[in-house]
Design a protein around this motif. Structure first.
Motif, PDB file in Angstrom:
ATOM      1  N   ARG A 165       0.591  -0.830  -0.011  1.00 35.87           N
ATOM      2  CA  ARG A 165      -0.175  -0.275  -0.010  1.00 35.87           C
ATOM      3  C   ARG A 165       0.909   1.310  -0.034  1.00 35.87           C
ATOM      4  O   ARG A 165       0.463   2.290  -0.684  1.00 35.87           O
ATOM      5  CB  ARG A 165      -1.210   0.043   1.357  1.00 35.87           C
ATOM      6  N   GLN A 166       1.525   1.437   0.855  1.00 37.70           N
ATOM      7  CA  GLN A 166       2.619   2.415   0.708  1.00 37.70           C
ATOM      8  C   GLN A 166       2.738   2.283  -0.698  1.00 37.70           C
ATOM      9  O   GLN A 166       3.874   3.545  -0.732  1.00 37.70           O
ATOM     10  CB  GLN A 166       3.684   1.980   1.689  1.00 37.70           C
ATOM     11  N   LYS A 167       4.302   1.795  -1.334  1.00 33.51           N
ATOM     12  CA  LYS A 167       4.659   1.273  -2.424  1.00 33.51           C
ATOM     13  C   LYS A 167       3.430   2.188  -3.454  1.00 33.51           C
ATOM     14  O   LYS A 167       4.540   2.968  -4.099  1.00 33.51           O
ATOM     15  CB  LYS A 167       5.255   0.306  -3.021  1.00 33.51           C
ATOM     16  N   LYS A 168       2.695   1.745  -3.316  1.00 36.09           N
ATOM     17  CA  LYS A 168       1.147   2.250  -4.648  1.00 36.09           C
ATOM     18  C   LYS A 168       1.012   3.569  -4.282  1.00 36.09           C
ATOM     19  O   LYS A 168       0.537   4.070  -5.190  1.00 36.09           O
ATOM     20  CB  LYS A 168       0.021   1.438  -4.405  1.00 36.09           C
ATOM     21  N   ILE A 169       0.958   4.113  -2.908  1.00 34.34           N
ATOM     22  CA  ILE A 169       0.911   5.414  -2.546  1.00 34.34           C
ATOM     23  C   ILE A 169       1.559   6.397  -3.177  1.00 34.34           C
ATOM     24  O   ILE A 169       2.044   7.615  -3.935  1.00 34.34           O
ATOM     25  CB  ILE A 169      -0.433   5.708  -1.696  1.00 34.34           C
ATOM     26  N   GLY A 170       3.184   5.301  -2.892  1.00 33.35           N
ATOM     27  CA  GLY A 170       4.468   6.189  -3.371  1.00 33.35           C
ATOM     28  C   GLY A 170       4.025   6.942  -4.921  1.00 33.35           C
ATOM     29  O   GLY A 170       4.888   7.631  -4.938  1.00 33.35           O
ATOM     30  N   GLY A 171       3.575   5.528  -5.709  1.00 31.47           N
ATOM     31  CA  GLY A 171       4.117   5.666  -6.798  1.00 31.47           C
ATOM     32  C   GLY A 171       2.882   7.358  -7.563  1.00 31.47           C
ATOM     33  O   GLY A 171       3.653   7.683  -8.336  1.00 31.47           O
ATOM     34  N   VAL A 172       1.005   7.028  -6.461  1.00 35.07           N
ATOM     35  CA  VAL A 172       0.536   7.953  -7.230  1.00 35.07           C
ATOM     36  C   VAL A 172       1.611   9.020  -7.272  1.00 35.07           C
ATOM     37  O   VAL A 172       1.709  10.228  -7.787  1.00 35.07           O
ATOM     38  CB  VAL A 172      -0.440   7.211  -6.335  1.00 35.07           C
TER      39      VAL A 172
END
Length: 130
Positions: free
Chosen positions: A5-12
């Motif tokens: 989740r942290q990686k996805k939010i960071g990517g967005v």
């Protein structure tokens, strides 16, 4: 370790921050300045996003970073307008200069024998641990 989740939010956040920062550079007519977002790390409670910026040319990096930090609330507002359908709360943004390319260049110089301490004895004093 970051969760998915942290990686996805960071990517967005990273993708949208690139659009915001490059759009501001183009809109203000600033020539010869490239700002790229090299990494975004989000804390586990999703309240703070650490943004690492690569700014070229390097001599404008500190003043550009100061300008970005002073306008961080406006940048966060623009970001919240872009991700309002994906995120409930936008994390606070903390900006840093990414100096990893300089670090890699120093290592490359050391490995390619441009800074060989055997040939240049003055380099030994810099490398000696205190």
């Amino acid at each position: 370790m970051e969760t998915n989740r942290q990686k996805k939010i960071g990517g967005v956040i990273q993708k949208d921050l690139v659009d915001i920062l490059q759009g501001e550079v183009r809109k203000n007519g600033i020539n010869n300045l490239v700002i790229s977002v090299s990494k975004v790390s989000v804390t586990s409670d999703l309240s703070v996003a650490t943004v690492y910026l690569s700014i070229f040319p390097q001599d404008k990096a500190k003043e550009t970073l100061a300008g970005i930090k002073s306008n961080s609330t406006l940048i966060k507002h623009d970001l919240s307008q872009r991700v309002r359908l994906q995120l409930r709360r936008v994390p606070n943004l903390v900006f840093f200069i990414d100096d990893s390319l300089d670090y890699i260049e120093k290592i490359d110089n050391a490995l390619s024998n441009r800074e060989n301490p055997i040939e240049n004895r003055d380099l030994l004093e810099k490398r000696r641990k205190s």
